[in-house]
Design an enzyme around this catalytic site. Sequence first.
Site, PDB file in Angstrom:
ATOM      1  N   GLN A   1      -6.107  47.879  20.971  1.00 45.00           N
ATOM      2  CA  GLN A   1      -6.078  47.257  22.456  1.00 45.00           C
ATOM      3  C   GLN A   1      -4.700  47.195  23.045  1.00 45.00           C
ATOM      4  OE1 GLN A   1      -5.353  42.992  21.240  1.00 45.00           O
ATOM      5  NE2 GLN A   1      -6.854  42.160  23.086  1.00 45.00           N
TER       6      GLN A   1
ATOM      7  N   GLU B   1     -11.625  37.927  20.233  1.00 48.52           N
ATOM      8  CA  GLU B   1     -10.513  38.023  19.076  1.00 48.52           C
ATOM      9  C   GLU B   1     -10.215  36.821  18.634  1.00 48.52           C
ATOM     10  OE1 GLU B   1      -6.690  38.691  21.033  1.00 48.52           O
ATOM     11  OE2 GLU B   1      -6.055  39.614  19.100  1.00 48.52           O
TER      12      GLU B   1
ATOM     13  N   GLU C   1       0.820  27.534  21.388  1.00 47.80           N
ATOM     14  CA  GLU C   1       1.144  27.049  22.748  1.00 47.80           C
ATOM     15  C   GLU C   1       0.090  27.069  23.696  1.00 47.80           C
ATOM     16  OE1 GLU C   1       3.474  28.469  21.055  1.00 47.80           O
ATOM     17  OE2 GLU C   1       4.539  27.160  20.000  1.00 47.80           O
TER      18      GLU C   1
ATOM     19  N   SER D   1      -1.975  47.110  17.082  1.00 51.58           N
ATOM     20  CA  SER D   1      -2.434  47.431  15.748  1.00 51.58           C
ATOM     21  C   SER D   1      -3.125  48.759  15.697  1.00 51.58           C
ATOM     22  CB  SER D   1      -3.312  46.382  15.161  1.00 51.58           C
ATOM     23  OG  SER D   1      -2.965  45.030  15.175  1.00 51.58           O
TER      24      SER D   1
ATOM     25  N   SER E   1      -1.177  43.341  25.853  1.00 51.59           N
ATOM     26  CA  SER E   1       0.132  42.620  25.841  1.00 51.59           C
ATOM     27  C   SER E   1       1.312  43.686  26.196  1.00 51.59           C
ATOM     28  CB  SER E   1       0.542  42.356  24.176  1.00 51.59           C
ATOM     29  OG  SER E   1      -0.119  40.860  23.776  1.00 51.59           O
TER      30      SER E   1
END
Lengths: 388, 397
Positions: B116, B234, B367, B151, B119
Amino acid sequence: MNTDGLDLLYSDVEDDLRAAVRDLLADRCPASAVLARCDSDTPYDLELWRTLQVQLGLAGLLVPEEFGGQGGSAREVGVVLEELAAAVAPVPFLGSAVLATSALLDCDTADGQVAGLLGRLASGESTAALAVPLSAAPGGAFPQGVEADAHGALSGRVTSVADATVADVLLVPAVGPEGPGLYEVAADAPGVRISAATPLDLTRPIADVELAGVRATRLAGGRIAEAAVDRALLAGAGLLASEQVGVAQWCLDETVDYLGQRRQFGRVVGSFQALKHRLADIWLEVVSARAAARAAADALAHGAPDTAVLVRVAQAYCAPAAVHAAEECVQLHGGIGMTWEHPAHLRLKRAKSSEIALGTPGRHRAALAALVDLPPAAQATGRPAVTA
Amino acid sequence: MAENGPDAAEVLRRVRGLLDAYDPGSTERLEFLRARFDAGLAWVHFPPGLGGLGAPRALQSVVDAELAAAGAPDNDPRRIGIGLGMAAPTILRYGTDAQRERFLRPLWLGEEVWCQLFSEPGAGSDLAGLGTRAVREGEDWVVTGQKVWTSNAHNARWAILIARTDPDVPKHRGITYFVCDMTDPGVEVRPLRQITGEAEFNEVFLTGVRIPDTLRLGEVGDGWRVAQTTLMNERVAIGGSPLPREGGMIASVAATWRERPELRTPELHDRLLRLWVDAEVTRLTAQRVRQQLAVGAPGPEGSGMKLAFARLNQAVSGLELELLGEEGLRYGDWTNARPDTVDFYGRDAGYRYLRAKGNSIEGGTSEVLRNIIAERVLGLPSEPRTDKDVAWKDLPR
């Protein structure tokens, strides 16, 4: 007990000492160098240690001037520990200049062997380690892992000894035919085997020490030996609180810096109230930890009657405060805080390892309970609960 | 489709048919898995022809249990979790027929591993702020940028990728979702060493990677919506697997407590029991969430599960080190290894403590999850947003 007599501030001399150590570390102990060492076969920076020992005279900070030391006290040692811990400097200061030196100072310093070793430690000629597990807590039983035979030869095993791999002298608590004793052993004597363990705290190596019929010199026996080991652990625990303050302050400063710069959602992350409040909470813990650590250091420096209480309070408070600050440092850095390249993890490892070192907070609270007359609850059977 | 799909009896009949035709004892693993896929027993809630039967999703556990009892091989789901859990549901929902035909079968079989590419160093919690650019050139898109925390990038054949195709509109609207060929010469994978000493993740550098427009998933500019399908799956995957009582992180600390009486203190006992209760209640909450899903009434509790497990894992592993005392001063191995899967349980307590720190960061930080709960579940107003109506290129950074 009134604590009005405690001086919880830093003196001008202590501020100067801090500045000197901080300057040296900024120059000689950058994060990249510390990290590179963690992956190497030379985890200690012995050149830095040499400079701290000789140039700044820190190895003999606790040693009276008559033995060639600086004649300082736990107060100054606390300041040095704050700085060394903030930089996670890989030097054997805690093992040699704090634990081993404290044990020697509680032996008979009129004894030539004791005085001679103190002089060698103060001059930087020798580095020593107190051969107890780093997890040993004050107030425990005298270590039973090593036996002395009738000729004073030592055999046995001590695990997880801090700073042993770079010590040339081991101070070994051992039990012989005449009871407990504290022995001086040359680290290179026949029959000594020191093997490095893999530490959680990469910047404070530990080692297992095996002794097989090793020739040793007895420095103290009986009650004096017992008291010397216990007082060294008490001093170590009290001063470890200063390390924990240093780690926590570094974590707070680093996180405040980062949250003041990092932008997400079109704004500086530190402008989110939820995160600001978390940092304000850490700040409050750090200032509280500093007061507790200064109280312990001042009490140790002057032999205050409630030193044991203040040491237990300092460890019970500062150990979790440092862990909390380090955990928040990693979390609030987000992904980058989880990387090996970022220096946060070394502080997390130091903080968590220090929580176990020289007694866990739970053990210190249990010992405190007895000191302040707050006994544990009786069990349902009417038997008192077992305390640690 | 679930309403018209086969029921439990029909599904079981098909399982027995598969086992009769392909004896697990004598059939080669991949041959069996292919037959299973083609019989619609891979993921029964997928449509017929794509490894499913259009059956209710809850029937999958019945199929898995029957096949496991018969000694049938599985598709090693831990090795291909990103493909199964994230890429597949997204391809199913947004892919063209050709894309579904091409990708789903080798994905499920484990012949093609997926990763994936979401990010970025500058876009973590604020994923929609991502800066990897995709520029249209003829029939292709040319992609340049840096991704992180990937990953399996070093094993992957394909990646799901989101990139910015229009910097002139607000950030959520200028993103497009692609399938990226990890063998493209412009893809460079570098291991990213983490706090545990090993490199479980990677940094991925994309330099002029050419992606044909036929590998776009969903409409141009609609990538943020497509990515929500991936991210929702996810978080379900992270918080959702069933645990027995005293399963998960609490297991090893409980075992240590039982086996090592010399470590016990009243204080640690109290803390252990508090965490044991937390573990049990978290497990029951997760079970309740699954039951709500099974009856088709998903509750908002699901949003809290990843948050709860992160907190629990961190507290339990922290206690475990304290309980171990001297042993807790030691670490197993700092070697920079490259594991294919995360295994909390075969490792030392120090590893568990450090690795669990990532649980509140990966797959949505705690958060961000709290914001989701506060705003979407509780209906509280969001923070004032300055970035919603500004073109991405004009955002301060």
